[in-house]
Scaffold this motif. Structure first.
Motif, PDB file in Angstrom:
ATOM      1  N   UNK A 113     -14.785  13.310  -3.031  1.00 29.67           N
ATOM      2  CA  UNK A 113     -14.796  12.153  -3.917  1.00 29.67           C
ATOM      3  C   UNK A 113     -13.978  11.015  -3.316  1.00 29.67           C
ATOM      4  N   UNK A 114     -14.107   9.855  -3.934  1.00 28.52           N
ATOM      5  CA  UNK A 114     -13.252   8.719  -3.597  1.00 28.52           C
ATOM      6  C   UNK A 114     -13.199   7.769  -4.785  1.00 28.52           C
ATOM      7  N   UNK A 115     -12.124   7.000  -4.842  1.00 28.67           N
ATOM      8  CA  UNK A 115     -11.981   5.920  -5.811  1.00 28.67           C
ATOM      9  C   UNK A 115     -12.180   4.597  -5.070  1.00 28.67           C
ATOM     10  N   UNK A 116     -12.744   3.612  -5.765  1.00 29.00           N
ATOM     11  CA  UNK A 116     -12.931   2.283  -5.180  1.00 29.00           C
ATOM     12  C   UNK A 116     -12.498   1.226  -6.185  1.00 29.00           C
ATOM     13  N   UNK A 117     -11.757   0.236  -5.687  1.00 28.26           N
ATOM     14  CA  UNK A 117     -11.361  -0.871  -6.548  1.00 28.26           C
ATOM     15  C   UNK A 117     -11.211  -2.126  -5.701  1.00 28.26           C
ATOM     16  N   UNK A 118     -11.176  -3.272  -6.380  1.00 21.94           N
ATOM     17  CA  UNK A 118     -10.945  -4.543  -5.708  1.00 21.94           C
ATOM     18  C   UNK A 118      -9.513  -4.965  -5.941  1.00 21.94           C
ATOM     19  N   UNK A 119      -8.798  -5.262  -4.861  1.00 18.75           N
ATOM     20  CA  UNK A 119      -7.414  -5.694  -5.034  1.00 18.75           C
ATOM     21  C   UNK A 119      -7.354  -7.189  -5.337  1.00 18.75           C
ATOM     22  N   UNK A 120      -6.163  -7.729  -5.427  1.00 21.82           N
ATOM     23  CA  UNK A 120      -5.985  -9.119  -5.812  1.00 21.82           C
ATOM     24  C   UNK A 120      -6.563 -10.098  -4.793  1.00 21.82           C
ATOM     25  N   UNK A 121      -6.779  -9.657  -3.567  1.00 21.50           N
ATOM     26  CA  UNK A 121      -7.370 -10.533  -2.557  1.00 21.50           C
ATOM     27  C   UNK A 121      -8.892 -10.533  -2.631  1.00 21.50           C
ATOM     28  N   UNK A 122      -9.460  -9.630  -3.447  1.00 16.72           N
ATOM     29  CA  UNK A 122     -10.910  -9.531  -3.546  1.00 16.72           C
ATOM     30  C   UNK A 122     -11.529  -8.538  -2.592  1.00 16.72           C
ATOM     31  N   UNK A 123     -10.700  -7.851  -1.830  1.00 16.36           N
ATOM     32  CA  UNK A 123     -11.195  -6.877  -0.851  1.00 16.36           C
ATOM     33  C   UNK A 123     -11.388  -5.515  -1.519  1.00 16.36           C
TER      34      UNK A 123
END
Length: 420
Positions: free
Chosen positions: A314-324
């Motif tokens: 599995x993996x988690x994915x999110x967008x950080x404050x820079x948009x990456x």
């Protein structure tokens, strides 16, 4: 240092003349290109109260683009009625650059908006012009991604695109007549060319005849000595590396005034208790968990809550404050920057109302969306995550199960019809 007659000859150039040129280079607020002036102009434009944006990728509002364009050293002639950010190559490049560095950041509450990070800008202002120039150049080469504003991207950094763009400027003055030029036909290609101009690597000359509904196109690109020197001493040398630290190690001997480096504030751990809504399709579970819960343990709590087995990665994915896009991967994998067993819920730099994804089983992937409903700053009384609400029946774990159960239903209906 003279500009090479043909760009292909730069591949075999010795690095010493280029290195000598870079060591003698004077970097000021408006030289060798307008990058420092224009970056500060955009920061000034966005300074003050947060700028609202209804766009899910925090793109600058259309109504502000022409005004922001006029703040640039060389505003682009644009006669479009409803221009997009990509219609202004310099503005697009600068916005992505400032977002990737965290100098311009985002918020979702009370409204979606972008704003200048005052603390980080203060650190940026404390740097000398050389340090600011290298910080901007490094970020464009290794961090900028068009995915920040919602476009597909091969990854972080425009290093390969910048090197490719420069290598196609065949002569000292490269002319590409017509809008179908292969070199500048895409908005990303125009953006990369505009940033070469901003950093002083080339000089772009734009067509003066701009029709209604169009924006000015590139007519001519002239290579400058700095562009050739940077191509030989920096881009060629680093063509096998995507490491920003390597870039700085290469730059320090070439830029005597490069002493300090811009460092962004480290996201702090959010203590307390998280209430999260985890959903897949029409099925959802509310899970309350201590902030100290590591994401490896949390993954198995999610799977148990939806009656999934735990046999896959599995993996988690999110967008950080820079948009990456950031990935937190299964600890059984070894190719990543963040691992689930080393990352706690409180380490995820998201706020109430924001979401991140949990992807399970890379062969038959199911994506669970995790939305942060609330974060209590009071210490949690729970020892581990707990499901507090259940809505809907979990979907089949494997896609083949859907066909299997559908076939059973069809067979039963057919049997009933035969009985009648």
């Amino acid at each position: 240092m003279k500009v090479a007659k043909n760009v292909r000859s730069l591949f075999s150039k010795k690095t010493e003349p280029a290195e000598k040129f870079l060591r003698s280079l004077s970097i000021t607020a408006d030289q060798p290109g307008p990058i420092l002036s224009d970056a500060n102009a955009l920061l000034d434009f966005l300074d003050g109260p947060p700028t609202p944006t209804g766009n899910q990728n925090f793109v600058l509002p259309m109504k502000l683009l022409k005004e922001a364009n006029q703040r640039m050293t060389e505003p682009l002639v644009n006669r479009m009625a409803r221009p997009q950010l990509r219609s202004f190559p310099t503005l697009a490049g600068l916005y992505l650059l400032l977002r990737s560095m965290g100098l311009v950041t985002t918020q979702t509450k009370p409204k979606r908006a972008v704003f200048v990070d005052a603390e980080l800008r203060g650190r940026f202002n404390d740097l000398n012009p050389t340090e600011q120039y290298i910080a901007l150049l490094s970020a464009y080469l290794f961090r900028v991604s068009v995915s920040i504003i919602g476009y597909r991207s091969r990854g972080e950094g425009r290093y390969a695109e910048i090197a490719s763009c420069y290598s196609q400027l065949d002569e000292v003055q490269t002319i590409r007549p017509g809008e179908t030029s292969y070199l500048f036909e895409s908005w990303e290609g125009k953006m990369d060319a505009a940033m070469l101009h901003e950093f002083g690597f080339v000089k772009l000359e734009m067509k003066s005849d701009v029709k209604e509904g169009k924006s000015a196109e590139i007519e001519k690109a002239t290579r400058f000595p700095l562009g050739d020197a940077a191509y030989v001493a920096l881009l060629n040398v680093l063509r096998w590396s995507s490491d920003e630290d390597d870039f700085y190690d290469t730059c320090r001997p070439l830029f005597p005034d490069l002493k300090n480096r811009l460092t962004a504030p480290v996201a702090e751990f959010q203590p307390g208790e998280f209430t999260l809504n985890v959903s897949v399709g029409d099925c959802s579970r509310v899970i309350v968990a201590p902030a100290e819960t590591d994401l490896d343990s949390f993954a198995y709590e999610i799977l148990a809550a939806f009656n999934f087995d735990a046999d896959h990665l599995f993996e988690y994915r999110y967008r950080d404050r820079t948009g990456i896009d950031r990935r937190i991967i299964d600890s059984r994998l070894n190719d990543g920057d963040m691992f689930a067993d080393e990352t706690r819920l409180g380490d995820v730099p998201l706020e109430t109302g924001e979401s991140f994804a949990f992807d399970y089983d890379f062969g038959d992937t199911t994506r669970f969306m995790i939305t942060i409903k609330s974060i209590s700053d009071q210490p949690s009384k729970r020892k581990k995550p707990e499901v507090t609400q259940r809505v809907g029946e979990p979907p089949p774990q494997y896609h083949w199960q859907e066909d299997y159960y559908d076939d059973d239903v069809d067979d039963e209906e057919e049997d009933e019809g035969d009985v009648e």
